[in-house]
Design a protein around this motif. Structure first.
Motif, PDB file in Angstrom:
ATOM      1  N   LEU A  85      66.696  79.238  19.022  1.00 43.03           N
ATOM      2  CA  LEU A  85      65.927  78.843  19.553  1.00 43.03           C
ATOM      3  C   LEU A  85      66.117  79.388  21.078  1.00 43.03           C
ATOM      4  CD1 LEU A  85      65.487  75.011  18.160  1.00 43.03           C
ATOM      5  CD2 LEU A  85      63.441  77.022  18.672  1.00 43.03           C
ATOM      6  N   LYS A  86      67.613  79.167  21.104  1.00 39.02           N
ATOM      7  CA  LYS A  86      68.458  79.313  22.944  1.00 39.02           C
ATOM      8  C   LYS A  86      67.923  80.371  23.206  1.00 39.02           C
ATOM      9  CE  LYS A  86      72.317  76.318  22.351  1.00 39.02           C
ATOM     10  NZ  LYS A  86      73.505  76.132  22.343  1.00 39.02           N
ATOM     11  N   THR A  87      67.358  81.518  22.425  1.00 40.21           N
ATOM     12  CA  THR A  87      66.786  83.624  23.025  1.00 40.21           C
ATOM     13  C   THR A  87      65.526  82.579  23.825  1.00 40.21           C
ATOM     14  OG1 THR A  87      65.683  83.589  20.651  1.00 40.21           O
ATOM     15  CG2 THR A  87      67.906  83.943  20.611  1.00 40.21           C
ATOM     16  N   CYS A  88      65.163  81.717  24.089  1.00 41.60           N
ATOM     17  CA  CYS A  88      63.693  81.262  24.748  1.00 41.60           C
ATOM     18  C   CYS A  88      64.011  80.411  24.960  1.00 41.60           C
ATOM     19  CB  CYS A  88      62.834  80.861  23.432  1.00 41.60           C
ATOM     20  SG  CYS A  88      61.855  82.390  22.483  1.00 41.60           S
ATOM     21  N   THR A  89      65.010  79.705  25.025  1.00 42.30           N
ATOM     22  CA  THR A  89      65.700  78.716  25.924  1.00 42.30           C
ATOM     23  C   THR A  89      64.087  77.927  25.978  1.00 42.30           C
ATOM     24  OG1 THR A  89      64.890  79.808  28.189  1.00 42.30           O
ATOM     25  CG2 THR A  89      67.094  80.201  27.616  1.00 42.30           C
ATOM     26  N   LEU A  90      63.528  77.717  25.082  1.00 48.08           N
ATOM     27  CA  LEU A  90      62.581  76.462  25.172  1.00 48.08           C
ATOM     28  C   LEU A  90      63.145  74.659  25.155  1.00 48.08           C
ATOM     29  CD1 LEU A  90      61.787  77.207  21.145  1.00 48.08           C
ATOM     30  CD2 LEU A  90      61.046  77.482  23.539  1.00 48.08           C
ATOM     31  N   ASP A  91      64.230  74.867  25.282  1.00 48.42           N
ATOM     32  CA  ASP A  91      64.875  73.356  25.809  1.00 48.42           C
ATOM     33  C   ASP A  91      64.412  73.169  27.586  1.00 48.42           C
ATOM     34  OD1 ASP A  91      64.895  70.639  24.539  1.00 48.42           O
ATOM     35  OD2 ASP A  91      67.564  70.482  25.598  1.00 48.42           O
ATOM     36  N   SER A  92      64.697  74.377  28.176  1.00 46.17           N
ATOM     37  CA  SER A  92      64.673  74.744  29.368  1.00 46.17           C
ATOM     38  C   SER A  92      63.010  74.789  30.277  1.00 46.17           C
ATOM     39  CB  SER A  92      65.380  75.206  30.178  1.00 46.17           C
ATOM     40  OG  SER A  92      64.505  76.546  29.790  1.00 46.17           O
ATOM     41  N   LEU A  93      62.092  74.543  29.500  1.00 50.14           N
ATOM     42  CA  LEU A  93      60.919  74.935  29.900  1.00 50.14           C
ATOM     43  C   LEU A  93      60.317  73.412  30.065  1.00 50.14           C
ATOM     44  CD1 LEU A  93      59.289  77.199  26.890  1.00 50.14           C
ATOM     45  CD2 LEU A  93      59.985  78.105  29.297  1.00 50.14           C
ATOM     46  N   PRO A  94      59.834  74.174  31.024  1.00 47.65           N
ATOM     47  CA  PRO A  94      58.904  72.975  31.856  1.00 47.65           C
ATOM     48  C   PRO A  94      57.637  72.330  31.658  1.00 47.65           C
ATOM     49  CG  PRO A  94      57.666  74.869  33.325  1.00 47.65           C
ATOM     50  CD  PRO A  94      59.016  75.207  31.870  1.00 47.65           C
ATOM     51  N   VAL A  95      57.785  72.469  29.730  1.00 43.96           N
ATOM     52  CA  VAL A  95      56.367  72.046  29.216  1.00 43.96           C
ATOM     53  C   VAL A  95      56.186  72.032  27.920  1.00 43.96           C
ATOM     54  CG1 VAL A  95      54.096  73.128  30.276  1.00 43.96           C
ATOM     55  CG2 VAL A  95      56.056  74.749  28.294  1.00 43.96           C
ATOM     56  N   ALA A  96      56.023  70.397  27.417  1.00 43.95           N
ATOM     57  CA  ALA A  96      56.499  70.615  26.025  1.00 43.95           C
ATOM     58  C   ALA A  96      55.846  71.693  25.471  1.00 43.95           C
ATOM     59  CB  ALA A  96      55.797  69.097  25.502  1.00 43.95           C
ATOM     60  N   VAL A  97      57.072  71.564  24.158  1.00 42.53           N
ATOM     61  CA  VAL A  97      56.957  72.481  22.945  1.00 42.53           C
ATOM     62  C   VAL A  97      57.585  71.871  21.859  1.00 42.53           C
ATOM     63  CG1 VAL A  97      57.419  74.739  21.952  1.00 42.53           C
ATOM     64  CG2 VAL A  97      57.376  74.526  24.817  1.00 42.53           C
ATOM     65  N   GLN A  98      56.425  72.578  20.604  1.00 42.56           N
ATOM     66  CA  GLN A  98      57.089  71.781  19.637  1.00 42.56           C
ATOM     67  C   GLN A  98      57.401  72.558  18.591  1.00 42.56           C
ATOM     68  OE1 GLN A  98      54.448  67.543  17.868  1.00 42.56           O
ATOM     69  NE2 GLN A  98      53.597  69.367  16.582  1.00 42.56           N
ATOM     70  N   ILE A  99      57.201  73.122  17.444  1.00 35.04           N
ATOM     71  CA  ILE A  99      57.312  74.118  16.704  1.00 35.04           C
ATOM     72  C   ILE A  99      57.922  73.094  15.243  1.00 35.04           C
ATOM     73  CG2 ILE A  99      59.709  76.073  15.030  1.00 35.04           C
ATOM     74  CD1 ILE A  99      59.852  76.769  17.818  1.00 35.04           C
ATOM     75  N   SER A 100      56.687  73.759  13.999  1.00 34.06           N
ATOM     76  CA  SER A 100      56.501  73.095  12.403  1.00 34.06           C
ATOM     77  C   SER A 100      56.416  74.468  11.294  1.00 34.06           C
ATOM     78  CB  SER A 100      55.083  72.128  12.546  1.00 34.06           C
ATOM     79  OG  SER A 100      53.883  73.146  12.838  1.00 34.06           O
ATOM     80  N   ASP A 101      57.202  73.634  10.685  1.00 35.41           N
ATOM     81  CA  ASP A 101      56.813  74.745   9.005  1.00 35.41           C
ATOM     82  C   ASP A 101      55.152  75.229   9.441  1.00 35.41           C
ATOM     83  OD1 ASP A 101      56.342  73.026   7.670  1.00 35.41           O
ATOM     84  OD2 ASP A 101      58.480  72.889   7.012  1.00 35.41           O
ATOM     85  N   ALA A 102      55.488  76.105   8.082  1.00 26.65           N
ATOM     86  CA  ALA A 102      53.501  76.451   7.282  1.00 26.65           C
ATOM     87  C   ALA A 102      53.194  74.741   6.801  1.00 26.65           C
ATOM     88  CB  ALA A 102      54.091  77.377   6.339  1.00 26.65           C
ATOM     89  N   ASN A 103      53.941  73.864   6.528  1.00 30.57           N
ATOM     90  CA  ASN A 103      53.683  72.820   5.675  1.00 30.57           C
ATOM     91  C   ASN A 103      53.114  71.536   6.880  1.00 30.57           C
ATOM     92  OD1 ASN A 103      53.731  73.599   3.163  1.00 30.57           O
ATOM     93  ND2 ASN A 103      55.862  73.454   3.013  1.00 30.57           N
ATOM     94  N   GLY A 104      53.815  71.813   8.100  1.00 25.87           N
ATOM     95  CA  GLY A 104      53.297  70.784   9.189  1.00 25.87           C
ATOM     96  C   GLY A 104      54.264  70.173   9.704  1.00 25.87           C
ATOM     97  N   LEU A 105      55.984  70.210   9.302  1.00 25.46           N
ATOM     98  CA  LEU A 105      57.259  69.534   9.082  1.00 25.46           C
ATOM     99  C   LEU A 105      57.761  69.817  10.350  1.00 25.46           C
ATOM    100  CD1 LEU A 105      59.283  67.370   8.388  1.00 25.46           C
ATOM    101  CD2 LEU A 105      60.236  69.746   7.384  1.00 25.46           C
ATOM    102  N   ILE A 106      57.633  69.183  11.646  1.00 25.46           N
ATOM    103  CA  ILE A 106      58.029  69.244  12.830  1.00 25.46           C
ATOM    104  C   ILE A 106      59.442  69.705  12.630  1.00 25.46           C
ATOM    105  CG2 ILE A 106      58.835  68.311  15.279  1.00 25.46           C
ATOM    106  CD1 ILE A 106      56.713  66.674  14.410  1.00 25.46           C
TER     107      ILE A 106
END
Length: 205
Positions: A85-106
């Motif tokens: 995840l750090k390769t995209c530095t998602l935690d530092s983005l100024p927007v809310a980002v959520q990733i889930s698997d194909a079953n909908g599990l966050i």
């Protein structure tokens, strides 16, 4: 740093699409000066502007977050550890980002998403499904069915509006822009969503 990364990505995609800064400005309704400032990393990043730019470039908004598009081609896209995840530095983005698997599990939420949803990361990741956040109980089965339809048919991602119930019982109208996460064989293994909050709280429980 965030501004420069996103600005560089906007310029890169714009050039790939064969558009000048003036053409992008005309299509998006933004000023040429604002496009120039964004690409140079000198303008404040607003989700509304990024949505207009993404639409004008005919790409999903996630692709503007410099580097995050690489996740869609990962052969182990379903195994999101913090290192990847750090390769995209998602935690530092100024927007809310959520990733889930194909079953909908966050599997992951960044700090902005924690603030929006009102849950701690430890309480949601690997424990809650995307429909668990919905305020409307009748909407939950529909979202489960829709998820299976997406996996099977892979229609073009379309943003949608829903209502979330936060951990303190408040209702929030949110807009969700999403995209597929694919493995090396282009099988859907998950979803990445950018979630924006309406400023008004609709109701309290």
């Amino acid at each position: 740093m965030k501004r420069q990364r996103i600005g560089t990505k906007i310029a890169e995609i714009r050039k790939e699409k064969g558009q000048t800064q003036r053409q992008l400005a005309q299509k998006s309704g933004l000023s040429v000066r604002h496009i120039q400032m964004l690409e140079a990393g000198r303008a404040d990043i607003r989700l509304s502007s990024l949505e207009k730019i993404a639409q004008s470039l005919d790409v999903e908004i996630q692709l503007l977050f410099g580097g995050c598009d690489r996740l869609t081609h990962s052969s182990d896209a379903y195994c999101y550890g913090h290192d990847s995840l750090k390769t995209c530095t998602l935690d530092s983005l100024p927007v809310a980002v959520q990733i889930s698997d194909a079953n909908g599990l966050i599997l992951f939420v960044n700090s902005m998403c924690e603030s929006l949803q009102g849950y701690n990361r430890a309480d949601i990741c690997g424990k809650m499904y995307i429909w668990d956040l919905l305020a409307d109980e009748e909407e939950k089965p529909s979202l489960k069915s829709y998820l299976q339809f997406l996996i099977k048919e892979k229609p073009k991602p379309t943003p949608y509006v829903s209502v979330y119930r936060s951990s303190d019982g408040k209702l929030e109208r949110v807009r969700v822009s999403w995209n597929y996460l694919l493995n090396a064989t282009f099988t859907v293994v998950g979803f990445i969503s950018v979630i924006s909050r309406d400023l008004s709280i609709l109701a309290d429980s």
